[in-house]
Design a protein around this motif. Structure first.
Motif, mmCIF file in Angstrom:
data_model
loop_
_atom_site.group_PDB
_atom_site.id
_atom_site.type_symbol
_atom_site.label_atom_id
_atom_site.label_comp_id
_atom_site.label_asym_id
_atom_site.label_seq_id
_atom_site.Cartn_x
_atom_site.Cartn_y
_atom_site.Cartn_z
ATOM 1 N N ASN A 118 0.840 -1.202 0.000
ATOM 2 C CA ASN A 118 0.000 0.000 0.000
ATOM 3 C C ASN A 118 0.873 1.248 0.000
ATOM 4 O O ASN A 118 1.805 1.364 0.804
ATOM 5 N N ILE A 119 0.580 2.190 -0.880
ATOM 6 C CA ILE A 119 1.439 3.376 -1.023
ATOM 7 C C ILE A 119 1.458 4.227 0.244
ATOM 8 O O ILE A 119 2.366 5.039 0.435
ATOM 9 N N LYS A 120 0.476 4.053 1.121
ATOM 10 C CA LYS A 120 0.470 4.801 2.383
ATOM 11 C C LYS A 120 1.639 4.389 3.285
ATOM 12 O O LYS A 120 2.002 5.133 4.190
ATOM 13 N N SER A 121 2.200 3.232 3.025
ATOM 14 C CA SER A 121 3.296 2.736 3.867
ATOM 15 C C SER A 121 4.634 3.356 3.484
ATOM 16 O O SER A 121 5.582 3.326 4.264
ATOM 17 N N TYR A 122 4.702 3.930 2.276
ATOM 18 C CA TYR A 122 5.978 4.454 1.790
ATOM 19 C C TYR A 122 6.227 5.883 2.260
ATOM 20 O O TYR A 122 5.292 6.641 2.527
ATOM 21 N N ASN A 123 7.506 6.237 2.314
ATOM 22 C CA ASN A 123 7.881 7.626 2.553
ATOM 23 C C ASN A 123 7.268 8.488 1.454
ATOM 24 O O ASN A 123 7.429 8.210 0.257
ATOM 25 N N TYR A 124 6.573 9.542 1.873
ATOM 26 C CA TYR A 124 5.791 10.342 0.916
ATOM 27 C C TYR A 124 6.679 10.999 -0.136
ATOM 28 O O TYR A 124 6.374 10.982 -1.336
ATOM 29 N N GLU A 125 7.802 11.581 0.298
ATOM 30 C CA GLU A 125 8.696 12.268 -0.642
ATOM 31 C C GLU A 125 9.290 11.276 -1.635
ATOM 32 O O GLU A 125 9.433 11.587 -2.827
ATOM 33 N N ASP A 126 9.629 10.080 -1.157
ATOM 34 C CA ASP A 126 10.172 9.054 -2.053
ATOM 35 C C ASP A 126 9.148 8.679 -3.119
ATOM 36 O O ASP A 126 9.481 8.497 -4.299
ATOM 37 N N TYR A 127 7.899 8.540 -2.688
ATOM 38 C CA TYR A 127 6.850 8.147 -3.633
ATOM 39 C C TYR A 127 6.627 9.235 -4.689
ATOM 40 O O TYR A 127 6.453 8.939 -5.878
ATOM 41 N N MET A 128 6.656 10.499 -4.258
ATOM 42 C CA MET A 128 6.434 11.599 -5.195
ATOM 43 C C MET A 128 7.537 11.677 -6.257
ATOM 44 O O MET A 128 7.304 12.165 -7.368
ATOM 45 N N LYS A 129 8.721 11.198 -5.919
ATOM 46 C CA LYS A 129 9.836 11.238 -6.872
ATOM 47 C C LYS A 129 9.633 10.279 -8.045
ATOM 48 O O LYS A 129 10.341 10.368 -9.049
ATOM 49 N N LEU A 130 8.654 9.387 -7.925
ATOM 50 C CA LEU A 130 8.414 8.425 -8.996
ATOM 51 C C LEU A 130 7.757 9.062 -10.211
ATOM 52 O O LEU A 130 7.784 8.493 -11.306
ATOM 53 N N PHE A 131 7.159 10.259 -10.046
ATOM 54 C CA PHE A 131 6.297 10.803 -11.095
ATOM 55 C C PHE A 131 6.779 12.144 -11.618
ATOM 56 O O PHE A 131 7.177 13.024 -10.852
ATOM 57 N N ALA A 132 6.722 12.284 -12.941
ATOM 58 C CA ALA A 132 6.897 13.578 -13.601
ATOM 59 C C ALA A 132 5.618 13.817 -14.396
ATOM 60 O O ALA A 132 5.280 13.018 -15.285
ATOM 61 N N VAL A 133 4.902 14.878 -14.040
ATOM 62 C CA VAL A 133 3.570 15.097 -14.609
ATOM 63 C C VAL A 133 3.491 16.466 -15.275
ATOM 64 O O VAL A 133 4.011 17.448 -14.749
ATOM 65 N N VAL A 134 2.836 16.497 -16.428
ATOM 66 C CA VAL A 134 2.463 17.773 -17.037
ATOM 67 C C VAL A 134 0.941 17.812 -17.017
ATOM 68 O O VAL A 134 0.280 17.131 -17.807
ATOM 69 N N PHE A 135 0.383 18.567 -16.073
ATOM 70 C CA PHE A 135 -1.070 18.640 -15.931
ATOM 71 C C PHE A 135 -1.674 19.536 -17.002
ATOM 72 O O PHE A 135 -0.985 20.348 -17.629
ATOM 73 N N GLN A 136 -2.983 19.405 -17.180
ATOM 74 C CA GLN A 136 -3.673 20.241 -18.164
ATOM 75 C C GLN A 136 -3.611 21.718 -17.782
ATOM 76 O O GLN A 136 -3.620 22.594 -18.648
ATOM 77 N N ASP A 137 -3.506 21.988 -16.480
ATOM 78 C CA ASP A 137 -3.381 23.376 -16.025
ATOM 79 C C ASP A 137 -1.971 23.635 -15.504
ATOM 80 O O ASP A 137 -1.780 24.284 -14.477
ATOM 81 N N PHE A 138 -0.969 23.094 -16.231
ATOM 82 C CA PHE A 138 0.430 23.254 -15.804
ATOM 83 C C PHE A 138 0.741 24.740 -15.645
ATOM 84 O O PHE A 138 0.127 25.605 -16.264
ATOM 85 N N ARG A 139 1.740 25.016 -14.830
ATOM 86 C CA ARG A 139 2.062 26.412 -14.506
ATOM 87 C C ARG A 139 3.547 26.678 -14.741
ATOM 88 O O ARG A 139 4.398 25.980 -14.192
ATOM 89 N N LEU A 140 3.827 27.671 -15.560
ATOM 90 C CA LEU A 140 5.191 28.181 -15.670
ATOM 91 C C LEU A 140 5.328 29.364 -14.729
ATOM 92 O O LEU A 140 4.357 30.075 -14.468
ATOM 93 N N LEU A 141 6.541 29.566 -14.237
ATOM 94 C CA LEU A 141 6.790 30.629 -13.265
ATOM 95 C C LEU A 141 7.376 31.850 -13.954
ATOM 96 O O LEU A 141 8.002 31.753 -15.008
ATOM 97 N N ALA A 142 7.167 33.006 -13.347
ATOM 98 C CA ALA A 142 7.671 34.263 -13.904
ATOM 99 C C ALA A 142 9.162 34.416 -13.605
ATOM 100 O O ALA A 142 9.621 35.445 -13.119
ATOM 101 N N PHE A 143 9.911 33.344 -13.900
ATOM 102 C CA PHE A 143 11.354 33.315 -13.750
ATOM 103 C C PHE A 143 11.964 33.025 -15.115
ATOM 104 O O PHE A 143 11.270 33.020 -16.127
ATOM 105 N N SER A 144 13.244 32.755 -15.150
ATOM 106 C CA SER A 144 13.906 32.529 -16.431
ATOM 107 C C SER A 144 13.545 31.163 -17.021
ATOM 108 O O SER A 144 13.016 30.280 -16.322
ATOM 109 N N VAL A 145 13.842 30.997 -18.309
ATOM 110 C CA VAL A 145 13.644 29.704 -18.959
ATOM 111 C C VAL A 145 14.426 28.635 -18.205
ATOM 112 O O VAL A 145 13.914 27.552 -17.908
ATOM 113 N N ASP A 146 15.675 28.946 -17.885
ATOM 114 C CA ASP A 146 16.543 28.031 -17.158
ATOM 115 C C ASP A 146 15.927 27.600 -15.835
ATOM 116 O O ASP A 146 15.885 26.411 -15.494
#
Length: 603
Positions: A422-450
């Motif tokens: 069960n994913i509830k048993s795992y360290n939360y930060e470790d589990y989040m590192k498994l995913f790279a997501v581009v959501f439909q409402d993705f957000r770019l920041l008012a910073f540089s391209v880099d």
């Protein structure tokens, strides 16, 4: 007896001072030890300056009215009095001015702490009305409390006044002990009155916070340039201005109500202060007339009585100010210690050459406080390296499926397993590192391209250049005024650029690729594009992710027909599952029906 203990316990629990001081002061000490050291020195100066005047004034007065004038002694008293007063008051004034500079420092630092906490709390709380209210209360509370500096100033002022009381009381006990009684009584009355005024402010704070939250939201909508086109095309400016005016009227009504409630106490306090001063001068005047005290002693006692009165009042008002300010600032403590929404384990995710398998097992889910099932008994297995397409009409539960997969929410029933656990048993930060997501409402920041790609990490320029080249954005970035250092948008830089919708999507994809997570997800980030352009981006992205596990979400079926399997969501559950060809062969199936309806757009 039991009731008295219960009432005492309730009163103690209602006090916000201790938890606020325990949280704010250690935190402020870490941010600036110098501030507290200077505050202690300021306390000593605060006490020394008036005590110097009290000591030297009667000596100087008696020397001046003595039958035989001792000029050297008069000059000595006068010189010492003036010199010490100048040094102490100048030092106090300079130090106080310097300490005031910390007011904004601490307010800004706490504001950053609140904002940082907003990024740390469970995502589910960012869509929770109570949590959003608490964020607003925290910001308002810190502002109305005056922040760390105001609370510390009241705290240290109370200590300084307590020291003054000891000095003034010693003088009065030695010369006119009866004067302590009326001064103490009248000061007690003033304290009760001030307490009532503070209670009114704190009690009504929740109403004020609610008004400010709505007002702040309306102002944000008015200022947010992203809604600028709709505001102009639909002439919405008048309506929004009217909404803002309504909140201003509510605020004015609020402050008028507060003033009406406090007015009787303000008037009574004025009369109490006048009575205290009149009684002091009358009593000491009589003692001087009948010869019980000298003029110098009269001056000494008047000054001591004044200092005692002001110091007693300062202690009482200071404690009440700390109590009042803590009542506001406690909202910050409540938010910073807001309980987690989700259960989090500590199990480490083991790396595996064969990748990871994720399984939804009879999962159902409703968004909090809605009672409406968004997902109902969903079961599906996502194997390592598999390409899964999730399709369905709007509202079918596709994005919710991704939120649960990424553990932004927890299931109501059923479970999600990672490699059988069960994913509830795992360290939360470790589990989040498994995913790279581009959501439909993705957000770019008012910073540089880099910075939009690396998000604060340090990498050689070639790394970002390679990613931009992979997503087909390298030539565009090279043409920008400052290349990869060009700022996105014009919020902070007049030379910032506005990339097209497709270019922004490519930049978001580059960010996802940089994370190099084992599972990549596209959640309809290309919904604004035409079907052919969307297909090209999905196909290109699929080539970029290589052998990684991938999930593609779209309501356009052609975009993901190259996937290994397709899950067709409808009414919160998976109605059909199979390959593109298998699902098309089901002539009466939902997928085949949807594909035929959309075919005219992409044949």
């Amino acid at each position: 007896m039991a009731d008295k203990k219960s009432n005492a316990k309730d009163a103690k629990e209602k006090s916000k001072v201790l938890p606020v001081l325990k949280y704010l002061f250690p935190d402020a000490w870490k941010k600036s030890k110098t501030y507290f050291i200077l505050s202690v020195i300021n306390v000593l100066l605060t006490v020394a300056a008036p005590m110097s005047d009290i000591i030297f004034t009667p000596l100087l007065v008696d020397a001046l009215i003595a039958p035989e004038k001792d000029i050297p002694l008069i000059c000595l008293y006068g010189g010492l009095m003036v010199t010490i007063s100048i040094i102490l008051n100048a030092s106090y004034s300079a130090l106080t001015t310097h300490l005031e500079k910390y007011a904004d420092f601490f307010l800004n630092a706490t504001s950053v702490d609140i904002s940082s906490r907003c990024m740390e709390i469970d995502f589910a709380l960012t869509e929770n009305k109570e949590a959003l209210e608490q964020i607003r209360k925290a910001r308002d509370g810190m502002g109305y409390s005056g922040g760390v500096h105001n609370i510390a100033k009241a705290f240290f002022s109370t200590i300084a006044n307590a020291l003054k009381i000891f000095g003034a009381a010693a003088i009065m006990i030695a010369n006119a002990p009866l004067l302590l009684l009326p001064v103490g009584v009248l000061l007690t009355v003033s304290a009760v009155i001030n307490k009532k005024k503070n209670e009114i402010d704190v009690k009504q704070f929740s109403e004020l916070s609610g008004i400010n939250r709505i007002f702040g939201h309306i102002l944000w909508e008015m200022e947010d340039y992203r809604g600028g086109k709709d505001v102009r095309l639909y002439s919405a400016g008048g309506m929004m201005t009217e909404k803002a005016s309504q909140q201003i009227s509510r605020l004015n009504a609020y402050w008028e109500k507060i003033y009406r409630m406090k007015r009787p106490y303000i008037v009574t306090d004025s009369f109490t202060s006048a009575a205290r001063d009149f009684g002091t001068y009358l009593y000491l005047g009589i003692l001087a007339i009948i010869g019980k005290i000298t003029i110098g002693t009269f001056t000494l006692l008047v000054n001591a009585a004044g200092m005692l009165g002001n110091a007693l009042q300062g202690v009482i008002f200071g404690l009440q100010e700390v109590e009042k300010a803590s009542g506001y600032a406690y909202e910050v403590v409540k938010f910073m210690e807001y309980p987690p929404y989700m259960e989090k384990g500590d199990k480490k995710i083991q790396s595996s050459e064969n990748g990871h398998t994720i399984e939804f097992k009879n999962v159902s889910f409703s968004y909090p406080n809605t009672g409406v099932k968004v997902l109902d008994n969903v079961s599906i297995t996502l194997r390592s390296g598999e390409k899964l397409s999730v399709v369905g009409l709007n509202g079918a539960g596709k994005t919710t499926f991704i939120k649960l997969l990424c553990r932004l929410y927890d299931t109501d029933s059923g479970e999600i397993l990672l490699d059988g656990v069960n994913i509830k048993s795992y360290n939360y930060e470790d589990y989040m590192k498994l995913f790279a997501v581009v959501f439909q409402d993705f957000r770019l920041l008012a910073f540089s391209v880099d910075e939009n790609v690396l998000l604060g990490k340090e990498e050689p320029p070639e790394v970002v250049d390679s990613l931009l080249e992979k997503v087909g954005l390298d030539e565009k970035v090279k043409s920008l005024p400052n290349g990869r250092d060009t700022m996105m948008f014009k919020m902070f830089d007049k030379e910032g650029v506005e990339l097209s919708g497709g270019e922004q999507q490519k930049l978001a994809i580059a960010r996802a690729l940089y994370k190099d997570a084992p599972v990549v997800i596209l959640d309809e980030p290309t919904a604004a594009l035409d079907p052919v352009a969307e297909y090209e981006i999905y196909k290109q992205f699929d080539e970029l992710v290589g052998g990684k596990t991938a999930v593609y979400i779209s309501h356009r079926l052609s975009s993901c027909k190259f996937c290994d399997h397709i899950a067709v969501f409808s009414e919160g559950t998976i109605k059909e599952f199979g390959t593109h060809d298998e699902l098309l062969r089901r002539q009466d199936g939902l997928y085949a029906e949807m594909f035929k309806a959309q075919a005219q757009y992409y044949i």
